[in-house]
Enzyme design. Structure first.
Site, mmCIF file in Angstrom:
data_model
loop_
_atom_site.group_PDB
_atom_site.id
_atom_site.type_symbol
_atom_site.label_atom_id
_atom_site.label_comp_id
_atom_site.label_asym_id
_atom_site.label_seq_id
_atom_site.Cartn_x
_atom_site.Cartn_y
_atom_site.Cartn_z
ATOM 1 N N ALA A 21 0.804 -1.229 0.000
ATOM 2 C CA ALA A 21 0.000 0.000 0.000
ATOM 3 C C ALA A 21 0.836 1.279 0.000
ATOM 4 O O ALA A 21 0.709 2.111 -0.909
ATOM 5 C CB ALA A 21 -0.950 -0.011 1.192
ATOM 6 N N ALA A 22 1.704 1.444 0.996
ATOM 7 C CA ALA A 22 2.428 2.708 1.103
ATOM 8 C C ALA A 22 3.362 2.905 -0.093
ATOM 9 O O ALA A 22 3.363 3.970 -0.721
ATOM 10 C CB ALA A 22 3.209 2.751 2.414
ATOM 11 N N ARG A 32 1.857 10.307 -11.108
ATOM 12 C CA ARG A 32 0.810 11.243 -11.522
ATOM 13 C C ARG A 32 1.370 12.662 -11.674
ATOM 14 O O ARG A 32 0.984 13.412 -12.562
ATOM 15 C CB ARG A 32 -0.323 11.243 -10.484
ATOM 16 C CG ARG A 32 -1.658 10.791 -11.043
ATOM 17 C CD ARG A 32 -2.698 10.569 -9.949
ATOM 18 N NE ARG A 32 -2.882 9.157 -9.684
ATOM 19 C CZ ARG A 32 -2.911 8.579 -8.492
ATOM 20 N NH1 ARG A 32 -2.760 9.301 -7.391
ATOM 21 N NH2 ARG A 32 -3.085 7.286 -8.372
ATOM 22 N N SER A 51 0.172 -4.256 -3.648
ATOM 23 C CA SER A 51 -1.045 -3.504 -3.323
ATOM 24 C C SER A 51 -2.223 -4.391 -2.964
ATOM 25 O O SER A 51 -3.295 -4.267 -3.525
ATOM 26 C CB SER A 51 -1.446 -2.621 -4.514
ATOM 27 O OG SER A 51 -0.350 -1.862 -4.950
ATOM 28 N N CYS A 55 -5.784 -6.598 5.424
ATOM 29 C CA CYS A 55 -6.942 -6.540 6.340
ATOM 30 C C CYS A 55 -8.079 -7.411 5.837
ATOM 31 O O CYS A 55 -9.000 -7.751 6.587
ATOM 32 C CB CYS A 55 -7.469 -5.129 6.487
ATOM 33 S SG CYS A 55 -6.313 -3.842 6.032
ATOM 34 N N ARG A 82 1.762 1.813 -15.803
ATOM 35 C CA ARG A 82 1.911 3.235 -15.477
ATOM 36 C C ARG A 82 3.383 3.642 -15.416
ATOM 37 O O ARG A 82 3.745 4.561 -14.672
ATOM 38 C CB ARG A 82 1.259 3.502 -14.122
ATOM 39 C CG ARG A 82 -0.240 3.336 -14.207
ATOM 40 C CD ARG A 82 -0.861 3.278 -12.857
ATOM 41 N NE ARG A 82 -2.300 3.105 -13.020
ATOM 42 C CZ ARG A 82 -3.201 3.916 -12.510
ATOM 43 N NH1 ARG A 82 -2.843 4.939 -11.773
ATOM 44 N NH2 ARG A 82 -4.477 3.698 -12.709
ATOM 45 N N ASN A 318 -2.019 3.817 3.150
ATOM 46 C CA ASN A 318 -2.474 4.463 1.919
ATOM 47 C C ASN A 318 -2.307 5.975 1.986
ATOM 48 O O ASN A 318 -1.888 6.600 1.014
ATOM 49 C CB ASN A 318 -3.936 4.105 1.651
ATOM 50 C CG ASN A 318 -4.069 2.807 0.883
ATOM 51 O OD1 ASN A 318 -3.913 2.786 -0.321
ATOM 52 N ND2 ASN A 318 -4.306 1.709 1.589
ATOM 53 N N TRP A 447 -30.963 11.300 21.467
ATOM 54 C CA TRP A 447 -29.600 11.622 21.900
ATOM 55 C C TRP A 447 -28.713 10.486 21.395
ATOM 56 O O TRP A 447 -28.831 9.352 21.864
ATOM 57 C CB TRP A 447 -29.488 11.675 23.427
ATOM 58 C CG TRP A 447 -30.199 12.811 24.082
ATOM 59 C CD1 TRP A 447 -31.446 12.782 24.628
ATOM 60 C CD2 TRP A 447 -29.696 14.141 24.304
ATOM 61 N NE1 TRP A 447 -31.750 14.005 25.162
ATOM 62 C CE2 TRP A 447 -30.705 14.864 24.976
ATOM 63 C CE3 TRP A 447 -28.495 14.787 23.998
ATOM 64 C CZ2 TRP A 447 -30.544 16.198 25.346
ATOM 65 C CZ3 TRP A 447 -28.344 16.120 24.357
ATOM 66 C CH2 TRP A 447 -29.360 16.812 25.026
ATOM 67 N N ARG A 455 -22.407 13.918 27.602
ATOM 68 C CA ARG A 455 -23.120 14.599 28.699
ATOM 69 C C ARG A 455 -22.672 14.065 30.046
ATOM 70 O O ARG A 455 -22.429 14.827 30.990
ATOM 71 C CB ARG A 455 -24.629 14.409 28.552
ATOM 72 C CG ARG A 455 -25.239 15.288 27.488
ATOM 73 C CD ARG A 455 -26.688 14.926 27.239
ATOM 74 N NE ARG A 455 -27.501 15.056 28.431
ATOM 75 C CZ ARG A 455 -28.751 14.600 28.533
ATOM 76 N NH1 ARG A 455 -29.299 13.969 27.518
ATOM 77 N NH2 ARG A 455 -29.429 14.773 29.646
#
Lengths: 466, 466
Positions: A21-22, A32, A51, A55, A82, A318, A447, A455
């Site tokens: 992911a990262a 991009r 990628s 999870c 890409r 991400n 509520w 509260r």
């Protein structure tokens, strides 16, 4: 394969270590912003996949997700399309910071070569904690960190006749795997060293999870240290603790993960108390102008306590990737930090938390009040109104919100987002009582449970009691 | 029954006009703070019920809530048990501000009397808009504002053989009543004067509601002004517009409500542009030290536009009551204002909004960008992942969040709370992109839909385009 410095001058080269992911978000975002003429991107991934959603593995194993490839957000081919020079099954084994280059080993060919970089992104992720126990390498013992792990576990489940599963660990992975195995028709025992399951909650809230999981027919063993995995003929047969043995046809290790930072440590990069790389807010590795790091291998700033934490989570990875990609690509973005939000479920039980637990607040030197309330997900008279328990911590005197934990059924988990945003904004619990939250009988009592907690917390702050 | 000033001196008297959410919450909270020895509380209610959930009526009519009394949060007897002198079926017909007294009429006995007050709470609520149309008083034409209205409608549904229902109006009440009548097995037509249903959304988002309701088999007639209700023998038979006639065995009017402030106007109390009483932040009627007002009869400050609005909603009324009760009882609390959050559903379609629509922003003099994104309620690969559309408005140049609208299925509606808290905190859309929201595949994609919208809005603010 050695690339000379002279060659680089024509265009910059970004090297990405880690294709999940990262790393791949960073690569994609950088691409991009800068085309192949301006920026060459080389990415190394030691595994078979890019990628993918780690999870999602429990839901694939459990059968909710029918096939592995649904968990892959973008394949190597898509990344290559890409203009990212993605090298699969190629492990970076050394970072030469002084020489601005990495040494990578092609795991299939067994060859090694150096690649120079102008900019480096370290996204090596995390590795599962694998306890040093007798029998841990036996057949039938599985981690669930990678897609390969998931496939191996599924193969075992298919091949095994017995129907007894033991999950070691009762954090997110542990409880999600308990659900997966229940869904596969197993008798499930969860063995957990903590006082209660889900140690990311305070024990009083963890107790609710314990009870609910017992109610699902799961055998919950808390306060139990696993001492060995009993094997027979190379296959696991039982999980042993100091006090007992739990027969097992399959064992799933869900003990958590640690930042994968050996490579970075060896290169002399700064690592924090939790073993993760330390970065600045732009996710640049501290003291290194041309190295960034993100995802499960870094520590992040906890905005509530002001301390660093290690929170391996796809959603952060991400974000990190996007931010790193922006900075690498010449734009500007920062990752201000986290408030520690997490949500999970076991069958129909939803579990969520954000901010500090009591012990986190203690550790941070904060004094606080706590309140716990019971409410429902919908108006009490509306069908499907499900009970939920909300615990709230607020700082003594100032009333600043410090944390929220929620255990309930449908509609409980994502309510934690209300508190996550309030924490980010530094709201007091009294300010929260005025929040204009969505109300209609199918969605909330008049509520909202979070307001009821706010509260009560306001009153507790005023009276000075907890 | 006339109470002399001399008598009052021994203890203060609070008079409450209106026995629903705001009034009775105020009375109850004041009673919690001050016992009967210190504070006498007299409350007048002209109807048959106290503290009921008007928002629940569509679900009672539709059969989701099996009986009327489930909608009553607290009965007259329960209020009286807390030393509140509650006078049912007694309508306050005059407020004598100068003389600090109210004149009330016992609607059953026909008698009138004056009651003096030290402190007054006006909680007269709202009254439904009842169009001045031929046939509007015919049998089979119903409002749904009170429990009596709901019962009358249910009686009609039971007595009527025909199965054609026309709902006039396509706001919250209109769409919820459409669902209720669908659930009762009716062929439903919704006739709406607006360009699209749900005018609390921008028309592009209202269009999604239109299409989804058509998909449920509801006939949607937009841009249509009702000109008459056709009757036969005193019973409604059809709803006529300029262009067409829609046969109807039952007609439900869901055209909205206006603040019930005739009494207050007659007493010279300040009323705003939307017909609601004007108060300060402590909910004291402006210029009157001993008169408070709350609930559907007041205007509230919109924190996003800085203007007053009229938002009749049970959740605000309950908050108002608490705050007024605190102030009347000698404590201190304020109502800072609203951001305009609302959520509703039609069958499985969830509709939510908070903050400003395009036309609200225009009216407030704000320039803005808008973005609309499609995402899902859960990770795309997780079962039950349902599509949702999120529209976001952000102020031009500053990037401050101005509003969010969401139309989707399960899991869409309450996501608006994220934006509601962010609006309250004055966050920019770029700040929102870093929000640490709960993520796990059953609860959200790795980028929550609200974050996806925030990212796109950030880009739009930067590029200056909408």
């Amino acid at each position: 394969m050695n690339t000379s410095r002279a060659e680089q001058r024509s265009r910059e080269r970004l090297v990405v270590v880690g294709g999940d992911a990262a790393g791949m978000s960073a690569a994609s975002q950088a691409r991009r912003l800068k085309g192949p003429d301006a920026l060459e991107i080389v990415a190394f991934e030691r595994g078979h996949f890019t990628s993918f959603s780690a999870c999602g593995i429990p839901y694939w194993v459990g059968g909710d997700v029918p096939e592995r490839d649904r968990l892959i957000a973008r394949s190597p081919e898509e990344h290559r399309a890409r203009d990212i020079d993605l090298r699969m099954r190629t492990e970076v084994v050394e970072i030469d910071v002084e020489g601005s280059r990495v040494r990578a080993r092609d795991l299939d060919a067994g060859t090694e070569s150096w690649t120079a970089y102008d900019k480096l992104v370290i996204a090596t992720g995390a590795r599962p904690v694998r306890p040093d126990l007798p029998g841990v390498d036996a057949d039938g013992v599985h981690g669930v960190q990678t897609l390969d792990d998931g496939q191996a576990l599924l193969d075992t489940l298919t091949a095994t006749e017995g129907r007894r599963a033991v999950v070691v660990g009762a954090g997110y992975i542990g409880v999600e795997m308990a659900e997966a195995l229940i869904n596969r028709g197993y008798e499930v025992t969860v063995v957990n060293r903590g006082r209660e399951p889900m140690s990311t909650l305070d024990p009083d809230m963890g107790r609710l999870v314990h009870k609910a999981m017992e109610g699902m027919g799961i055998t919950m063993v808390d306060d139990a240290e696993v001492t060995a995995l009993r094997t027979d003929d190379g296959r696991v047969r039982a999980v042993a603790t100091e006090d007992a043995e739990y027969p097992a046809d399959v064992v799933v290790l869900g003990i958590g993960v640690r930042p994968e930072t050996e490579l970075a440590r060896a290169a002399g990069l700064p690592v924090g108390d939790h073993g993760g790389l330390l970065t600045d807010l732009a996710l640049r590795v501290r003291g290194h102008a041309n190295i960034w790091a993100g995802g499960d291998c870094v520590e992040v700033l906890d905005l509530v306590s002001g301390r660093e934490r290690h929170i391996p989570l796809g959603t952060h990875a991400n974000k990190h990737g996007q931010i790193i990609g922006a900075n690498v690509g010449g734009d500007y973005a920062t990752f201000p930090g986290v408030v520690g939000t997490a949500v999970s479920k076991v069958c129909d039980l939803e579990i969520a938390r954000t901010g500090l637990r009591e012990k986190d607040a203690d550790r941070a030197g904060l004094q606080y009040v706590t309140v716990t309330i019971e409410s429902t997900s919908r108006a009490g008279y509306y069908p499907g109104a499900a009970p939920m328990t909300v615990k709230m911590l607020a700082e003594r005197r100032t009333g600043r919100l410090l944390g929220v934990q929620i255990v309930g059924r449908e509609g409980a988990g994502k309510r934690v987002d209300i508190a996550a945003v309030a924490l980010t904004a530094g709201m007091t619990v009294e300010q929260m009582t005025a929040l204009d939250l969505g109300y209609a009988p199918p969605f909330s009592p008049v509520w909202d449970p979070v307001l009821v907690a706010a509260r009560k917390a306001t009153a507790a702050v005023r009276s000075g009691t907890s």
